[in-house]
Design an enzyme around this catalytic site. Structure first.
Site, mmCIF file in Angstrom:
data_model
loop_
_atom_site.group_PDB
_atom_site.id
_atom_site.type_symbol
_atom_site.label_atom_id
_atom_site.label_comp_id
_atom_site.label_asym_id
_atom_site.label_seq_id
_atom_site.Cartn_x
_atom_site.Cartn_y
_atom_site.Cartn_z
ATOM 1 N N VAL A 76 7.511 -2.428 7.022
ATOM 2 C CA VAL A 76 7.437 -0.965 7.021
ATOM 3 C C VAL A 76 8.109 -0.431 5.755
ATOM 4 O O VAL A 76 9.231 -0.804 5.432
ATOM 5 C CB VAL A 76 8.124 -0.399 8.287
ATOM 6 C CG1 VAL A 76 8.152 1.129 8.233
ATOM 7 C CG2 VAL A 76 7.384 -0.877 9.535
ATOM 8 N N LYS A 77 7.340 0.423 5.063
ATOM 9 C CA LYS A 77 7.883 0.995 3.825
ATOM 10 C C LYS A 77 8.541 2.330 4.146
ATOM 11 O O LYS A 77 7.879 3.261 4.656
ATOM 12 C CB LYS A 77 6.711 1.267 2.885
ATOM 13 C CG LYS A 77 6.796 0.609 1.548
ATOM 14 C CD LYS A 77 5.567 1.038 0.757
ATOM 15 C CE LYS A 77 5.545 0.476 -0.600
ATOM 16 N NZ LYS A 77 4.411 0.997 -1.369
ATOM 17 N N CYS A 78 9.827 2.429 3.873
ATOM 18 C CA CYS A 78 10.557 3.687 4.090
ATOM 19 C C CYS A 78 11.051 4.195 2.740
ATOM 20 O O CYS A 78 11.467 3.398 1.891
ATOM 21 C CB CYS A 78 11.780 3.454 4.983
ATOM 22 S SG CYS A 78 11.371 3.004 6.677
ATOM 23 N N THR A 117 0.869 -1.175 0.000
ATOM 24 C CA THR A 117 0.000 0.000 0.000
ATOM 25 C C THR A 117 0.906 1.225 0.000
ATOM 26 O O THR A 117 2.113 1.104 0.212
ATOM 27 C CB THR A 117 -0.898 0.060 1.254
ATOM 28 O OG1 THR A 117 -0.054 0.203 2.407
ATOM 29 C CG2 THR A 117 -1.744 -1.188 1.408
#
Ligand code: E4P
Length: 221
Positions: free
Chosen positions: A82-84, A27
């Protein structure tokens, strides 16, 4: 090849998940904004529904903020990645979160140099956005090939998650290279499923069966 869906649409995810086609979800803030409603509820629902990895993106641009958000997002479930973003703070957050046992997807990768650094920072996934490169006249799929070749030379555990997929040919090209994961909008998965010869073939089989039934009213299978 793992297939992830690039969407925050719960109903579509449910439908393809019931077919056993969804290995994970990605997402981003734009996809959540498209769905509307309470984004936290949407994210939690998706995390509960899917067994595989679900990437949820931080919106802070600073290291401390990314850590705080990343740790909070991870509380939604053990399958949260976790998207960084591919920035200095993003890579620093990637290193710290990874050391804490929280996997990270480094997003917005547009070059092999960035990919090398994302892998070095310990990312579980790195996401080259190939459609956005194609959009500006660069060859997105060549980037995937180059990253794949580079990572293969070393002992990186980082997986290539091909993102910003625009059409089914991108999926085939990524598969030929051996990319670990492709994440695609549900519409592309729908196109992968369809072939007009399948539809015509099925229609003809059913018509012939009807004919046979008329000749032998008692048959059944
Ligand atoms: C990946 O994680 C991104 O959400 C996505 O693939 C971006 O694709 P777009 O270029 O279609 O927005």
């Amino acid at each position: 090849m793992k297939i992830f869906l690039d969407t925050a649409n719960v109903e579509t995810i449910r439908m393809y998940n019931e077919m056993g086609l969804v290995d994970g979800i990605t997402t981003n803030p734009s996809l959540l904004s498209k769905e509307g409603g309470d984004p936290q509820k949407v994210m939690e629902t998706i995390v509960d529904m899917i067994k595989g990895d679900v990437s949820l993106e931080v919106v802070s641009t600073e290291y401390e903020g990314m850590l705080e958000e990343g740790r909070r997002l991870r509380k939604f479930g053990d399958n949260v990645v976790v998207k960084c973003p591919m920035t200095p703070d993003g890579l620093r957050a990637c290193k710290t979160l990874t050391a804490e046992g929280i996997p990270v997807n480094v997003t917005l990768v547009f070059s092999s140099n960035q990919a090398i650094l994302a892998a070095k920072s310990g990312a579980k996934y790195l996401s080259p956005f190939i459609g956005r490169l194609d959009d500006i006249g660069q060859d997105g799929i060549s980037l995937v090939k180059e990253i794949h070749d580079i990572l293969r030379n070393y002992d990186f555990k980082t997986q290539i998650l091909v993102a910003s997929i625009r059409h089914p040919i991108h999926v085939v090209q990524a598969g030929k290279i051996g990319a670990d994961v492709v994440t695609m909008p549900p519409a592309i998965l729908g196109k992968m499923l369809k072939h007009k010869l399948t539809d015509i073939g099925l229609k003809n089989f059913l018509a012939d069966w009807e004919k046979l039934k008329k000749e032998n009213p008692r048959i059944r299978i």
